[in-house]
Motif scaffolding. Structure first.
Motif, mmCIF file in Angstrom:
data_model
loop_
_atom_site.group_PDB
_atom_site.id
_atom_site.type_symbol
_atom_site.label_atom_id
_atom_site.label_comp_id
_atom_site.label_asym_id
_atom_site.label_seq_id
_atom_site.Cartn_x
_atom_site.Cartn_y
_atom_site.Cartn_z
ATOM 1 N N PHE A 7 1.308 -4.608 3.291
ATOM 2 C CA PHE A 7 1.922 -4.028 3.834
ATOM 3 C C PHE A 7 1.664 -4.295 5.251
ATOM 4 C CE2 PHE A 7 -1.563 -1.402 4.059
ATOM 5 C CZ PHE A 7 -2.148 -1.125 5.138
ATOM 6 N N THR A 8 3.903 -4.314 5.325
ATOM 7 C CA THR A 8 4.148 -4.847 6.992
ATOM 8 C C THR A 8 4.547 -3.611 7.365
ATOM 9 O OG1 THR A 8 4.784 -7.218 6.421
ATOM 10 C CG2 THR A 8 5.736 -6.394 8.361
ATOM 11 N N ALA A 9 3.518 -3.142 8.709
ATOM 12 C CA ALA A 9 3.565 -2.022 9.491
ATOM 13 C C ALA A 9 4.917 -1.725 10.543
ATOM 14 C CB ALA A 9 2.463 -2.111 10.408
ATOM 15 N N TYR A 10 5.457 -1.401 10.825
ATOM 16 C CA TYR A 10 6.247 -1.679 11.599
ATOM 17 C C TYR A 10 6.900 -0.539 12.656
ATOM 18 C CZ TYR A 10 9.061 -4.844 8.722
ATOM 19 O OH TYR A 10 9.569 -5.514 7.553
ATOM 20 N N TYR A 11 6.487 -0.515 14.184
ATOM 21 C CA TYR A 11 5.851 0.477 15.175
ATOM 22 C C TYR A 11 6.345 -0.041 16.175
ATOM 23 C CZ TYR A 11 2.688 -3.657 16.040
ATOM 24 O OH TYR A 11 1.640 -4.849 16.258
ATOM 25 N N PRO A 12 6.507 1.194 17.221
ATOM 26 C CA PRO A 12 6.672 1.300 18.399
ATOM 27 C C PRO A 12 5.505 0.117 19.672
ATOM 28 C CG PRO A 12 6.543 3.443 17.967
ATOM 29 C CD PRO A 12 6.288 2.466 16.716
ATOM 30 N N ALA A 13 5.883 -0.878 19.990
ATOM 31 C CA ALA A 13 5.503 -1.428 20.008
ATOM 32 C C ALA A 13 4.942 -1.473 21.703
ATOM 33 C CB ALA A 13 5.063 -2.788 20.177
ATOM 34 N N PHE A 51 25.722 -1.130 -3.252
ATOM 35 C CA PHE A 51 24.291 -1.061 -3.740
ATOM 36 C C PHE A 51 23.376 -1.797 -3.014
ATOM 37 C CE2 PHE A 51 20.394 -2.491 -6.465
ATOM 38 C CZ PHE A 51 20.250 -1.187 -6.446
ATOM 39 N N GLN A 52 23.591 -2.976 -2.718
ATOM 40 C CA GLN A 52 22.588 -4.293 -2.373
ATOM 41 C C GLN A 52 22.630 -3.969 -0.291
ATOM 42 O OE1 GLN A 52 25.362 -4.470 -4.547
ATOM 43 N NE2 GLN A 52 24.501 -5.275 -6.306
ATOM 44 N N ILE A 53 24.000 -3.357 0.281
ATOM 45 C CA ILE A 53 23.900 -3.125 1.339
ATOM 46 C C ILE A 53 22.989 -2.000 1.995
ATOM 47 C CG2 ILE A 53 25.032 -1.508 1.661
ATOM 48 C CD1 ILE A 53 25.368 -4.381 3.566
ATOM 49 N N CYS A 54 22.233 -1.310 1.114
ATOM 50 C CA CYS A 54 20.908 -0.194 1.397
ATOM 51 C C CYS A 54 19.806 -0.752 2.653
ATOM 52 C CB CYS A 54 20.413 0.484 0.474
ATOM 53 S SG CYS A 54 19.222 0.968 1.014
ATOM 54 N N PRO A 55 19.472 -2.326 2.331
ATOM 55 C CA PRO A 55 18.885 -2.702 3.257
ATOM 56 C C PRO A 55 19.046 -2.857 5.114
ATOM 57 C CG PRO A 55 18.351 -4.113 1.291
ATOM 58 C CD PRO A 55 20.011 -3.263 0.916
ATOM 59 N N SER A 56 20.277 -2.861 5.496
ATOM 60 C CA SER A 56 20.549 -3.008 6.652
ATOM 61 C C SER A 56 21.610 -1.826 6.973
ATOM 62 C CB SER A 56 22.314 -4.463 6.307
ATOM 63 O OG SER A 56 23.108 -4.248 5.264
ATOM 64 N N VAL A 66 5.655 2.603 10.522
ATOM 65 C CA VAL A 66 6.463 3.047 9.189
ATOM 66 C C VAL A 66 5.450 1.552 8.363
ATOM 67 C CG1 VAL A 66 8.307 2.078 7.428
ATOM 68 C CG2 VAL A 66 8.851 2.924 10.118
ATOM 69 N N LEU A 67 5.012 1.836 6.981
ATOM 70 C CA LEU A 67 4.504 1.173 6.064
ATOM 71 C C LEU A 67 5.098 0.254 4.880
ATOM 72 C CD1 LEU A 67 0.677 2.640 6.286
ATOM 73 C CD2 LEU A 67 1.299 1.103 7.929
ATOM 74 N N ALA A 68 5.843 -0.625 5.123
ATOM 75 C CA ALA A 68 6.587 -1.441 4.652
ATOM 76 C C ALA A 68 6.186 -2.745 3.324
ATOM 77 C CB ALA A 68 7.439 -2.315 4.697
ATOM 78 N N MET A 69 5.722 -2.002 1.535
ATOM 79 C CA MET A 69 4.548 -2.022 1.067
ATOM 80 C C MET A 69 5.606 -3.642 0.414
ATOM 81 S SD MET A 69 2.670 0.384 0.665
ATOM 82 C CE MET A 69 1.264 -0.907 -0.282
ATOM 83 N N TYR A 90 13.550 -4.685 3.889
ATOM 84 C CA TYR A 90 13.918 -4.080 4.253
ATOM 85 C C TYR A 90 13.687 -3.433 5.712
ATOM 86 C CZ TYR A 90 15.370 -2.321 -0.873
ATOM 87 O OH TYR A 90 15.573 -2.707 -2.229
ATOM 88 N N SER A 91 13.998 -4.795 6.777
ATOM 89 C CA SER A 91 13.560 -4.811 8.318
ATOM 90 C C SER A 91 14.189 -3.972 8.672
ATOM 91 C CB SER A 91 12.824 -6.229 8.509
ATOM 92 O OG SER A 91 13.914 -6.661 8.471
ATOM 93 N N GLN A 92 15.551 -3.478 8.245
ATOM 94 C CA GLN A 92 16.291 -3.358 9.059
ATOM 95 C C GLN A 92 16.290 -2.162 9.337
ATOM 96 O OE1 GLN A 92 18.442 -5.219 11.235
ATOM 97 N NE2 GLN A 92 19.916 -4.528 11.732
ATOM 98 N N ILE A 93 16.180 -1.012 8.526
ATOM 99 C CA ILE A 93 15.856 -0.015 8.414
ATOM 100 C C ILE A 93 14.736 0.385 8.547
ATOM 101 C CG2 ILE A 93 15.060 2.550 6.567
ATOM 102 C CD1 ILE A 93 17.456 0.768 4.816
ATOM 103 N N CYS A 94 13.390 -0.123 8.566
ATOM 104 C CA CYS A 94 11.855 -0.174 8.745
ATOM 105 C C CYS A 94 11.838 -0.272 10.454
ATOM 106 C CB CYS A 94 11.215 -0.292 8.404
ATOM 107 S SG CYS A 94 10.973 -0.178 6.511
ATOM 108 N N SER A 95 12.960 -1.100 10.863
ATOM 109 C CA SER A 95 12.342 -1.153 13.010
ATOM 110 C C SER A 95 13.778 -0.190 13.444
ATOM 111 C CB SER A 95 12.990 -2.696 12.888
ATOM 112 O OG SER A 95 14.900 -2.911 12.685
#
Length: 392
Positions: free
Chosen positions: A69-75, A384-389, A146-149, A132-137
């Motif tokens: 999983f990719t963790a997105y987080y305050p850095a 539907f396809q626009i959700c990731p952004s 955020v843990l993105a599986m 979904y990096s735009q939502i997660c970031s």
């Protein structure tokens, strides 16, 4: 496409063949810079999940041996100024920033210590841990971890299990369905049903491993997928005044997902965890375009609170609420939500709302958690396809 307006920028400094500028996602607009680290952990007891086999070699199609999983987080970027790929504007493998602590006197007065809330995100069919990096970031930039599986169940476009093999999206002609199941055991979508079970185990494994990592458990086996050194001190830091870590993992966890990922999170909310896994203490659920067809009817509905106490939101006066009915009625007779259940928000694209039969079922599902039905929204003219952004 209106929902994604402003999400794509032009980078004049990077051009393809010195002719066309590259497109990349815009920076998250929250108060915190965003780091991203992809973690990988082995499964203590590797095992087959479900009965689906591969057409090519008759081996199990769903074999759980490793979770990523990719963790997105305050850095904390005090020691790093280099971002990753232009199209994902994050700081790779940067240390986790420390939350801004409340005043020492406030802690002594009983105020909760500042911690980053935890979010777990599940991708849809054809998605990845970065799709979904735009939502997660944006969630991370607002002050969340955020843990993105990376679901390795044949629903992602492609992934690689460390030093073993590659897994691509499973098509019907790639797999063999076990035809020995009885009619009682049969499912209308057998591949998706097995994949759903696999996803649940991945999420519980990721959550348990991440918790052990944050607790600096010596038995924790979690590493960066790219082999880079993890700044473990930043993740395992404990505030000396509150004796709490930087990430709140033992309460108020949010589950989020899109499409089949939304289905995955509803499955977790409506069933007990697999054997030997702890409950995830969920307080909120954020679900985009939930695809319900792989879930059994009737339902899904909230699991009995007596069976899953981890879904209870902490009450300030538990004794006073002990005799409440699961859903209290207001003075005008309307049924209100049960405050002990996770708060749920479901956001549909227009096409999912126009899918009438499915929308009627979604309405029923949402009302089980939110009886007044105010937590089901539709984004007009969205697709539907626009959700990731989508902007958060």
């Amino acid at each position: 496409m209106d929902a994604a307006a402003g999400m794509i920028e032009i980078n004049e400094d990077h051009k393809v063949d010195d002719a066309k500028p590259m497109l990349f996602l815009s920076n998250a607009s929250g108060p915190f810079p965003v780091g991203a680290t992809t973690f990988v952990t082995s499964v203590p007891f590797p095992r087959q999940v479900g009965s689906i086999k591969l057409q090519s070699n008759n081996e199990p199609a769903l074999f759980l041996s490793e979770v990523a999983f990719t963790a997105y987080y305050p850095a904390d970027i005090s020691k790093s100024t280099k971002k990753g790929l232009d199209w994902i504007p994050v700081y790779p493998n940067a240390p986790l920033a420390r939350p801004r602590p409340p005043q020492e006197s406030s802690i002594e007065d009983g105020e909760e210590a500042s911690q980053w809330p935890l979010v777990i995100f599940s991708h849809g069919l054809g998605g990845t841990r970065t799709a979904y990096s735009q939502i997660c970031s944006r969630l991370a930039s607002s002050g969340r971890v955020v843990l993105a599986m990376e679901h390795r169940d044949g629903t992602g476009c492609a992934c690689i299990i460390t030093r073993i093999k590659s897994i691509y999206y499973y098509k019907d002609n790639d797999i063999v369905i076990d035809d020995t199941r009885t009619s009682d055991e049969s499912a209308p979508l057998p591949l998706r049903t097995d994949q759903l079970e696999f996803r649940r185990e991945e999420i519980y494994t990721a959550y348990q491993s991440f918790c052990n990592f944050l607790k600096n458990d010596s038995a924790s086996e979690i590493d960066a997928i790219d082999g880079q050194t993890i700044d473990r001190t930043s993740w395992t830091y404990v505030d000396p005044f509150s004796n709490k870590g930087s990430v709140s993992f033992d309460k108020n966890v949010t589950l989020a997902g899109h499409s089949f990922g939304g289905c995955t999170m509803l499955s977790i909310l409506s069933s007990n965890p697999p054997p030997k896994y702890p409950h995830i203490p969920v307080s909120h659920a954020l679900i985009y375009d939930p695809w319900l067809e792989p879930l059994p009817l009737p339902g899904p509905i909230p699991i009995s609170l007596s069976q899953n106490p981890a879904q209870l939101v902490a009450q300030s006066t538990p004794d006073a609420n002990a005799n409440k009915l699961p859903q209290d009625k207001s003075q005008d007779g309307r049924v209100g939500r049960d405050d002990r259940l996770p708060q749920m928000l479901v956001i549909n694209s227009e096409v999912f709302t126009l899918w009438k039969d499915h929308y009627a079922r979604v309405e029923g599902v949402v009302k089980a958690w939110e009886p007044e039905g105010r937590r089901l929204l539709t984004l007009g003219k969205s697709i539907f396809q626009i959700c990731p952004s989508l902007e958060q």
